[in-house]
Design a protein around this motif. Structure first.
Motif, PDB file in Angstrom:
ATOM      1  N   ILE A   1       0.843  -1.200   0.000  1.00 43.27           N
ATOM      2  CA  ILE A   1       0.000   0.000   0.000  1.00 43.27           C
ATOM      3  C   ILE A   1       0.877   1.248   0.000  1.00 43.27           C
ATOM      4  N   PHE A   2       1.879   1.271   0.881  1.00 40.86           N
ATOM      5  CA  PHE A   2       2.776   2.421   0.944  1.00 40.86           C
ATOM      6  C   PHE A   2       3.591   2.543  -0.331  1.00 40.86           C
ATOM      7  N   GLN A   3       4.065   1.415  -0.860  1.00 44.37           N
ATOM      8  CA  GLN A   3       4.846   1.454  -2.096  1.00 44.37           C
ATOM      9  C   GLN A   3       4.024   2.044  -3.242  1.00 44.37           C
ATOM     10  N   GLN A   4       2.798   1.591  -3.372  1.00 43.91           N
ATOM     11  CA  GLN A   4       1.952   2.091  -4.461  1.00 43.91           C
ATOM     12  C   GLN A   4       1.637   3.572  -4.268  1.00 43.91           C
ATOM     13  N   ALA A   5       1.315   3.966  -3.037  1.00 41.96           N
ATOM     14  CA  ALA A   5       0.990   5.370  -2.764  1.00 41.96           C
ATOM     15  C   ALA A   5       2.191   6.270  -3.044  1.00 41.96           C
ATOM     16  N   LEU A   6       3.374   5.860  -2.592  1.00 44.44           N
ATOM     17  CA  LEU A   6       4.569   6.667  -2.834  1.00 44.44           C
ATOM     18  C   LEU A   6       4.937   6.688  -4.314  1.00 44.44           C
ATOM     19  N   THR A   7       4.814   5.546  -4.978  1.00 43.02           N
ATOM     20  CA  THR A   7       5.095   5.490  -6.410  1.00 43.02           C
ATOM     21  C   THR A   7       4.183   6.459  -7.156  1.00 43.02           C
ATOM     22  N   ASP A   8       2.904   6.454  -6.802  1.00 40.95           N
ATOM     23  CA  ASP A   8       1.950   7.380  -7.437  1.00 40.95           C
ATOM     24  C   ASP A   8       2.324   8.831  -7.164  1.00 40.95           C
TER      25      ASP A   8
ATOM     26  N   VAL B   1      11.992   3.073  -3.251  1.00 41.27           N
ATOM     27  CA  VAL B   1      10.656   2.529  -2.981  1.00 41.27           C
ATOM     28  C   VAL B   1      10.404   1.302  -3.856  1.00 41.27           C
ATOM     29  N   GLN B   2      10.778   1.386  -5.119  1.00 40.78           N
ATOM     30  CA  GLN B   2      10.518   0.286  -6.048  1.00 40.78           C
ATOM     31  C   GLN B   2      11.423  -0.918  -5.806  1.00 40.78           C
ATOM     32  N   GLU B   3      12.615  -0.691  -5.277  1.00 41.68           N
ATOM     33  CA  GLU B   3      13.578  -1.782  -5.110  1.00 41.68           C
ATOM     34  C   GLU B   3      13.514  -2.457  -3.745  1.00 41.68           C
ATOM     35  N   ASN B   4      12.702  -1.946  -2.839  1.00 38.62           N
ATOM     36  CA  ASN B   4      12.636  -2.515  -1.493  1.00 38.62           C
ATOM     37  C   ASN B   4      11.209  -2.928  -1.183  1.00 38.62           C
TER      38      ASN B   4
ATOM     39  N   VAL C   1       8.732  -1.846   4.608  1.00 39.86           N
ATOM     40  CA  VAL C   1       8.676  -0.466   5.085  1.00 39.86           C
ATOM     41  C   VAL C   1       9.966  -0.116   5.823  1.00 39.86           C
ATOM     42  N   GLU C   2      10.432  -1.039   6.640  1.00 36.40           N
ATOM     43  CA  GLU C   2      11.653  -0.794   7.419  1.00 36.40           C
ATOM     44  C   GLU C   2      12.842  -0.534   6.506  1.00 36.40           C
ATOM     45  N   SER C   3      12.946  -1.301   5.439  1.00 34.55           N
ATOM     46  CA  SER C   3      14.047  -1.130   4.494  1.00 34.55           C
ATOM     47  C   SER C   3      13.951   0.220   3.778  1.00 34.55           C
ATOM     48  N   ILE C   4      12.753   0.583   3.351  1.00 34.54           N
ATOM     49  CA  ILE C   4      12.550   1.885   2.688  1.00 34.54           C
ATOM     50  C   ILE C   4      12.912   3.017   3.647  1.00 34.54           C
ATOM     51  N   GLU C   5      12.425   2.932   4.881  1.00 32.50           N
ATOM     52  CA  GLU C   5      12.725   3.977   5.871  1.00 32.50           C
ATOM     53  C   GLU C   5      14.223   4.090   6.114  1.00 32.50           C
ATOM     54  N   ALA C   6      14.889   2.944   6.262  1.00 23.84           N
ATOM     55  CA  ALA C   6      16.325   2.939   6.554  1.00 23.84           C
ATOM     56  C   ALA C   6      17.132   3.528   5.397  1.00 23.84           C
ATOM     57  N   LYS C   7      16.778   3.164   4.174  1.00 21.68           N
ATOM     58  CA  LYS C   7      17.544   3.631   3.018  1.00 21.68           C
ATOM     59  C   LYS C   7      17.277   5.095   2.696  1.00 21.68           C
ATOM     60  N   LEU C   8      16.051   5.544   2.911  1.00 21.91           N
ATOM     61  CA  LEU C   8      15.762   6.965   2.678  1.00 21.91           C
ATOM     62  C   LEU C   8      16.348   7.822   3.797  1.00 21.91           C
ATOM     63  N   GLY C   9      16.232   7.341   5.031  1.00 25.48           N
ATOM     64  CA  GLY C   9      16.819   8.054   6.169  1.00 25.48           C
ATOM     65  C   GLY C   9      16.198   9.406   6.459  1.00 25.48           C
TER      66      GLY C   9
ATOM     67  N   GLY D   1      12.883   9.650   7.964  1.00 25.79           N
ATOM     68  CA  GLY D   1      11.748   9.493   8.864  1.00 25.79           C
ATOM     69  C   GLY D   1      10.946   8.242   8.584  1.00 25.79           C
ATOM     70  N   GLN D   2       9.853   8.128   9.309  1.00 21.06           N
ATOM     71  CA  GLN D   2       8.962   6.990   9.134  1.00 21.06           C
ATOM     72  C   GLN D   2       8.194   7.149   7.831  1.00 21.06           C
ATOM     73  N   ILE D   3       7.657   6.052   7.342  1.00 18.89           N
ATOM     74  CA  ILE D   3       7.009   6.033   6.030  1.00 18.89           C
ATOM     75  C   ILE D   3       5.889   7.069   5.917  1.00 18.89           C
ATOM     76  N   GLU D   4       5.169   7.285   7.008  1.00 23.09           N
ATOM     77  CA  GLU D   4       4.108   8.293   6.991  1.00 23.09           C
ATOM     78  C   GLU D   4       4.686   9.688   6.773  1.00 23.09           C
ATOM     79  N   GLU D   5       5.854   9.951   7.358  1.00 22.42           N
ATOM     80  CA  GLU D   5       6.520  11.242   7.171  1.00 22.42           C
ATOM     81  C   GLU D   5       7.043  11.383   5.743  1.00 22.42           C
ATOM     82  N   VAL D   6       7.523  10.293   5.183  1.00 24.47           N
ATOM     83  CA  VAL D   6       8.004  10.292   3.800  1.00 24.47           C
ATOM     84  C   VAL D   6       6.847  10.644   2.864  1.00 24.47           C
ATOM     85  N   MET D   7       5.681  10.061   3.132  1.00 25.17           N
ATOM     86  CA  MET D   7       4.499  10.360   2.315  1.00 25.17           C
ATOM     87  C   MET D   7       4.087  11.824   2.465  1.00 25.17           C
TER      88      MET D   7
END
Length: 107
Positions: free
Chosen positions: A11-18, A51-54, A57-65, A67-73
């Protein structure tokens, strides 16, 4: 640590991709020479790739660095909302006779 249901990563991957694809589309209305556009495109493409390669959620958060996925969105939505304002303001436009400001970065 926060609780994210097991179905959430897709869900997060699709929302962020969009959001990121929308951002890339929206910023394309700004001149390609504008530093704002260059930086938005670089940042957005980098984040989209992560986002597409992970697949967690934990991996996306760690690699982006950033904040949490909600903050990234929230950051992605904020950037998307800023683009039309930047297009209106046109900070890359120079008044007649005005020279560009030269900024020297110090490492």
């Amino acid at each position: 640590s926060h609780f994210i249901p097991s179905f959430a990563p897709c869900i997060f991957q699709q929302a962020l991709t969009d959001l990121y694809n929308e951002t890339l589309d929206a910023v394309s209305t700004i001149p390609s020479s504008a530093i704002y556009r260059v930086n938005v495109e670089k940042t957005t493409r980098y984040r989209l790739k992560i986002v597409q390669e992970n697949d967690s959620v934990e991996s996306i958060e760690a690699k982006l660095g950033v904040g949490q996925i909600e903050e990234v969105m929230e950051q992605a939505r904020d950037e998307l909302e800023l683009i039309p304002h930047m297009a209106d303001w046109g900070p890359w436009k120079l008044e007649q006779g005005q020279s560009p400001v030269k900024i020297e970065l110090i490492d």
